[in-house]
Write an enzyme that holds these catalytic residues in place. Sequence first.
Site, PDB file in Angstrom:
ATOM      1  N   ASN A   1       0.862  -0.919  -0.132  1.00 35.39           N
ATOM      2  CA  ASN A   1      -0.100  -0.016   0.119  1.00 35.39           C
ATOM      3  C   ASN A   1       0.718   1.271  -0.114  1.00 35.39           C
ATOM      4  O   ASN A   1       0.410   2.479   0.270  1.00 35.39           O
ATOM      5  CB  ASN A   1      -0.918  -0.061   1.300  1.00 35.39           C
TER       6      ASN A   1
ATOM      7  N   HIS B   1     -13.603  -2.587   6.970  1.00 35.73           N
ATOM      8  CA  HIS B   1     -12.217  -3.291   7.728  1.00 35.73           C
ATOM      9  C   HIS B   1     -12.302  -3.985   9.078  1.00 35.73           C
ATOM     10  O   HIS B   1     -13.148  -3.421   9.734  1.00 35.73           O
ATOM     11  CB  HIS B   1     -11.062  -1.949   7.582  1.00 35.73           C
TER      12      HIS B   1
ATOM     13  N   GLU C   1     -15.516   2.871   4.893  1.00 33.86           N
ATOM     14  CA  GLU C   1     -14.167   3.285   4.171  1.00 33.86           C
ATOM     15  C   GLU C   1     -14.362   4.142   2.925  1.00 33.86           C
ATOM     16  O   GLU C   1     -15.562   4.047   2.528  1.00 33.86           O
ATOM     17  CB  GLU C   1     -13.710   2.057   3.755  1.00 33.86           C
TER      18      GLU C   1
ATOM     19  N   SER D   1     -10.783  -1.267   0.809  1.00 34.24           N
ATOM     20  CA  SER D   1      -9.479  -1.812   0.827  1.00 34.24           C
ATOM     21  C   SER D   1      -9.158  -2.842   0.049  1.00 34.24           C
ATOM     22  O   SER D   1      -8.081  -3.195  -0.578  1.00 34.24           O
ATOM     23  CB  SER D   1      -8.786  -1.882   2.292  1.00 34.24           C
TER      24      SER D   1
ATOM     25  N   ASP E   1     -13.337   6.303   7.126  1.00 35.89           N
ATOM     26  CA  ASP E   1     -11.922   5.747   6.915  1.00 35.89           C
ATOM     27  C   ASP E   1     -11.272   5.806   5.866  1.00 35.89           C
ATOM     28  O   ASP E   1     -11.323   5.286   4.890  1.00 35.89           O
ATOM     29  CB  ASP E   1     -12.061   4.335   7.604  1.00 35.89           C
TER      30      ASP E   1
ATOM     31  N   HIS F   1      -6.951   4.171   2.672  1.00 33.79           N
ATOM     32  CA  HIS F   1      -6.510   4.061   1.157  1.00 33.79           C
ATOM     33  C   HIS F   1      -6.838   5.253   0.345  1.00 33.79           C
ATOM     34  O   HIS F   1      -6.689   5.273  -0.988  1.00 33.79           O
ATOM     35  CB  HIS F   1      -6.993   2.928   0.759  1.00 33.79           C
TER      36      HIS F   1
ATOM     37  N   LYS G   1       0.367   3.616   5.013  1.00 36.48           N
ATOM     38  CA  LYS G   1       0.227   3.406   3.673  1.00 36.48           C
ATOM     39  C   LYS G   1       0.727   4.385   2.479  1.00 36.48           C
ATOM     40  O   LYS G   1       2.109   4.328   2.365  1.00 36.48           O
ATOM     41  CB  LYS G   1      -1.469   3.178   3.132  1.00 36.48           C
TER      42      LYS G   1
HETATM   43  C1  LIG Z   1      -5.003  -0.728   6.905  1.00 35.50           C
HETATM   44  C2  LIG Z   1      -6.277  -0.049   6.974  1.00 35.50           C
HETATM   45  C3  LIG Z   1      -6.325   0.142   8.646  1.00 35.50           C
HETATM   46  C4  LIG Z   1      -5.379  -0.035   9.536  1.00 35.50           C
HETATM   47  O1  LIG Z   1      -4.453   0.953   9.532  1.00 35.50           O
HETATM   48  P1  LIG Z   1      -3.020   0.402  10.128  1.00 35.50           P
HETATM   49  O2  LIG Z   1      -2.295   1.582  10.234  1.00 35.50           O
HETATM   50  O3  LIG Z   1      -2.218  -0.439   9.072  1.00 35.50           O
HETATM   51  O4  LIG Z   1      -3.367  -0.173  11.509  1.00 35.50           O
HETATM   52  C5  LIG Z   1      -7.727   0.643   9.063  1.00 35.50           C
HETATM   53  N1  LIG Z   1      -8.726   0.671   8.131  1.00 35.50           N
HETATM   54  C6  LIG Z   1      -8.349   0.464   6.653  1.00 35.50           C
HETATM   55  C7  LIG Z   1      -9.661   0.782   5.934  1.00 35.50           C
HETATM   56  C8  LIG Z   1      -7.377  -0.002   6.391  1.00 35.50           C
HETATM   57  O5  LIG Z   1      -7.065  -0.306   5.000  1.00 35.50           O
END
Ligand SMILES: *Cc1c(COP(=O)(O)O)cnc(C)c1O
Length: 368
Positions: free
Chosen positions: A33, A119, A164, A168, A193, A196, A224
Amino acid sequence: MFFLQESLNEIKKQGLWRQTRLIPRDSINFCSNDYLGLSHHARVLHGALQAARRYGTGSGAARLVSGNTDMMEILESEIAQWKRVGSAVLFNSGYHANIGVIPALMGEKDVIFSDALNHASIVDGCRLSKAKTLIYRHNDMGHLESLLKGRVSQKASRRLLVTESVFSMEGDLASLEDLKDLASRYQAFLYVDEAHAVGILGRKGTGRSETGAENLLTLGTFGKAFGSYGAFVCGSDVLKKYLMNKARSFIFSTSLPPAAIGASLAALKIVRGPEGERLRRELWSNVDLVNQELGLDQGTSPIFSIRIGDARETMRISERLLRDGIHIQGIRPPTVPEGTSRLRLTVSATHTVGQIAQLISSLKALHS
Ligand SMILES: *Cc1c(COP(=O)(O)O)cnc(C)c1O
């Protein structure tokens, strides 16, 4: 302890066995990512090294104890400025943020509306909160509204919509305008969230939900597109104070190591500036190329989902690609729903046209 082995046997039988492994260094990574390649960027590395030299390798305590530094405060205020929001608060990771923020806001008398493909960290945050959680079909605003109108929702003392921004595992986008509209009509918080999306979408890479409405909170990660580690939650100034007092994952965990903060500060400078613009152009040009060559009709994000279905078959294909030097991890339940195992292919700004040609030819060879 017999059940440990028994349970592992069951996992193996279903083709869902997971283990860490070392991927040959000369293979091409198509599942990271690190969308802008910042984890190896000279200035990001320099930021990490400088910070470690000045502040040491570990922060030594939680922020509210002795683990706070000026660098963390600067990072928060720069993030808030860049996002044009009242405030930003750091969390140790996106996972920490989701399991901290959701239970801080919601409790037993409340109702959460959560997209079916959210997620695992959002799912866990909802569970920890003890709020009633209603799952709406993926991106189905009609379904969401019918739940918002329902009896359970009417009786709730608070409502939270959680989604999200860029999904993801699917790579598609949430309908944020519709969600904002529903949140205001049904007096709910909206938590987006953007793990990404930050770094790669929106004005200066701010993501898809930059503007600061009173009821809107957003999450971004440094792990990411920023090529570092950690996360930030944006919202009003009072939200920040609230989370610092209520979010248990903020209060009870040692704060981020200085090197991660130094790297994130350097990455933010790049993301906001002209180099960020250039890297995003390169990223989207690679995304378009992969989309065209594979005829996928995706490409709204650097995440491509190549559905295989069966878990074992997915892993077999992933292995075969690795023998060609192409690393694409297979994704299986419970990360994705039953029967939708897939190759999750991600594209980065740093992939060369030659590497993408290699990817395409390996994927096409699968059919022969
Ligand atoms: C990767 C991810 C997380 C977690 O983030 P980290 O910093 O890797 O713990 C949370 N939400 C989504 C949608 C993700 O893809």
